[in-house]
Write a protein that holds these residues in place. Structure first.
Motif, mmCIF file in Angstrom:
data_model
loop_
_atom_site.group_PDB
_atom_site.id
_atom_site.type_symbol
_atom_site.label_atom_id
_atom_site.label_comp_id
_atom_site.label_asym_id
_atom_site.label_seq_id
_atom_site.Cartn_x
_atom_site.Cartn_y
_atom_site.Cartn_z
ATOM 1 N N THR A 231 0.833 -1.198 0.000
ATOM 2 C CA THR A 231 0.000 0.000 0.000
ATOM 3 C C THR A 231 0.870 1.251 0.000
ATOM 4 O O THR A 231 1.974 1.254 0.545
ATOM 5 N N THR B 117 0.790 3.011 8.798
ATOM 6 C CA THR B 117 -0.466 2.584 8.177
ATOM 7 C C THR B 117 -0.316 2.182 6.713
ATOM 8 O O THR B 117 -1.259 1.621 6.152
ATOM 9 N N VAL B 118 0.816 2.499 6.076
ATOM 10 C CA VAL B 118 1.060 2.102 4.684
ATOM 11 C C VAL B 118 2.431 1.441 4.594
ATOM 12 O O VAL B 118 3.242 1.528 5.518
ATOM 13 N N ARG C 162 -3.336 4.210 -1.022
ATOM 14 C CA ARG C 162 -4.178 4.048 0.163
ATOM 15 C C ARG C 162 -4.537 5.375 0.821
ATOM 16 O O ARG C 162 -5.662 5.580 1.269
ATOM 17 N N GLY D 256 -10.931 1.833 -0.748
ATOM 18 C CA GLY D 256 -10.056 2.035 0.391
ATOM 19 C C GLY D 256 -9.155 3.240 0.287
ATOM 20 O O GLY D 256 -8.544 3.639 1.282
ATOM 21 N N THR D 257 -9.057 3.867 -0.900
ATOM 22 C CA THR D 257 -8.271 5.094 -1.025
ATOM 23 C C THR D 257 -8.968 6.227 -0.271
ATOM 24 O O THR D 257 -10.182 6.396 -0.363
ATOM 25 N N ASP E 294 -9.683 3.391 8.131
ATOM 26 C CA ASP E 294 -10.907 2.647 7.851
ATOM 27 C C ASP E 294 -12.003 2.964 8.858
ATOM 28 O O ASP E 294 -13.186 2.716 8.584
#
Length: 272
Positions: free
Chosen positions: A3, A25-26, A80, A120-121, A249
């Motif tokens: 991601t 987170t990525v 992401r 999810g982007t 999310d």
């Protein structure tokens, strides 16, 4: 699956704090800034904290450069998260440059990254409290112009709608950030069918180098802070926390809105 995250204005201040939050987170994180020295330092400081971090020197008003950024992101993996913190404030330029960087540049970035939007982007564009408190009356004509900042002759059309007052950098800044609010709404509807989200965030007075520069030039900012509900400046990490939530999310049903993070300045002004 690898991601990818992008943070603009990542060399310092709120952008750098957003980058710090996204390292966990990525998988790959592109740090974008016009200043090569600061963005390289930021990349070095954040390396080893999670994501593989890569500095990317770019003028966000450059369409070709933005196309290159999109190509680089696409080559790394699915997009992401995007935290677009790059921008300039009233003491830094004249009215045309402020609108070009803060609004036209944001619209160009949105267009360049739109093809990468997928389920999810999430993207957050930085606006400002100024768009809430600096525009006292609705102006449908100006809003109509702001709805298409990439249209030829945009700056002249906005000048016609607002008159000579827009030549004041502070006025131009307020309307540029109003344009970012409108852009986030439109972009949310464009990428929503792909399962992607877009919001804007409007910081108040935050203790960053850019914020201190503005406060030194405009003593009225201290009065706003003193009258605010919390009675203090914000910290960059407080803004970054809000942005991190919007990109997570946990905010999966939140899109097309502006989130005002001003410590209660607007609330205090409204109740005065």
């Amino acid at each position: 699956m690898t991601t990818v995250g992008i943070v603009t204005g990542a060399g310092r201040g709120m952008g750098r704090e957003c980058a710090r939050r996204l390292t966990g987170t990525v998988d790959r994180l592109l740090l974008v800034d016009l200043d090569e020295r600061t963005v390289t330092e930021a990349a070095e400081a954040l390396s080893g904290q999670g994501a593989a971090v890569e500095p990317y020197v770019l003028d966000i008003t450059d369409p070709d450069g933005l196309a290159g950024l999109a190509d680089r992101a696409a080559a790394l993996g699915p997009l992401r998260a995007v935290a677009h913190a790059a921008g300039i404030s009233p003491t830094m330029a004249d009215w045309r440059r402020i609108l070009t960087v803060d609004l036209i540049g944001t619209a160009r970035l949105a267009g360049a990254l739109r093809p990468l939007a997928t389920r999810g982007t999430a993207a957050v564009y930085f606006a400002s409290m100024a768009a809430h408190i600096g525009i006292r009356e609705p102006n449908p004509l100006a809003d109509a112009v702001l709805s298409d900042p990439l249209q030829e002759g945009f700056l002249d059309r906005l000048h016609e709608a607002l008159g000579p007052s827009v030549e004041d950098p502070g006025v131009a800044y307020s309307w540029a950030k109003r344009g970012v609010h409108l852009l986030a709404r439109r972009e949310a509807t464009r990428v929503g069918p792909a399962g992607a989200r877009v919001c804007s965030v409007s910081p108040g007075v935050v203790a960053t180098p850019q914020g201190r520069q503005e406060a030194a030039a405009h003593p009225s900012m201290k009065a706003l802070v003193d009258r605010s509900a919390l009675g203090r400046e914000g910290r960059p990490e407080e803004l970054a926390s809000v942005v991190a939530f919007l990109l997570s999310d946990e905010a999966s049903f939140l899109t097309g809105v502006d989130v005002l993070v001003d410590g209660g300045v607007s609330a205090a002004l409204a109740s005065a």
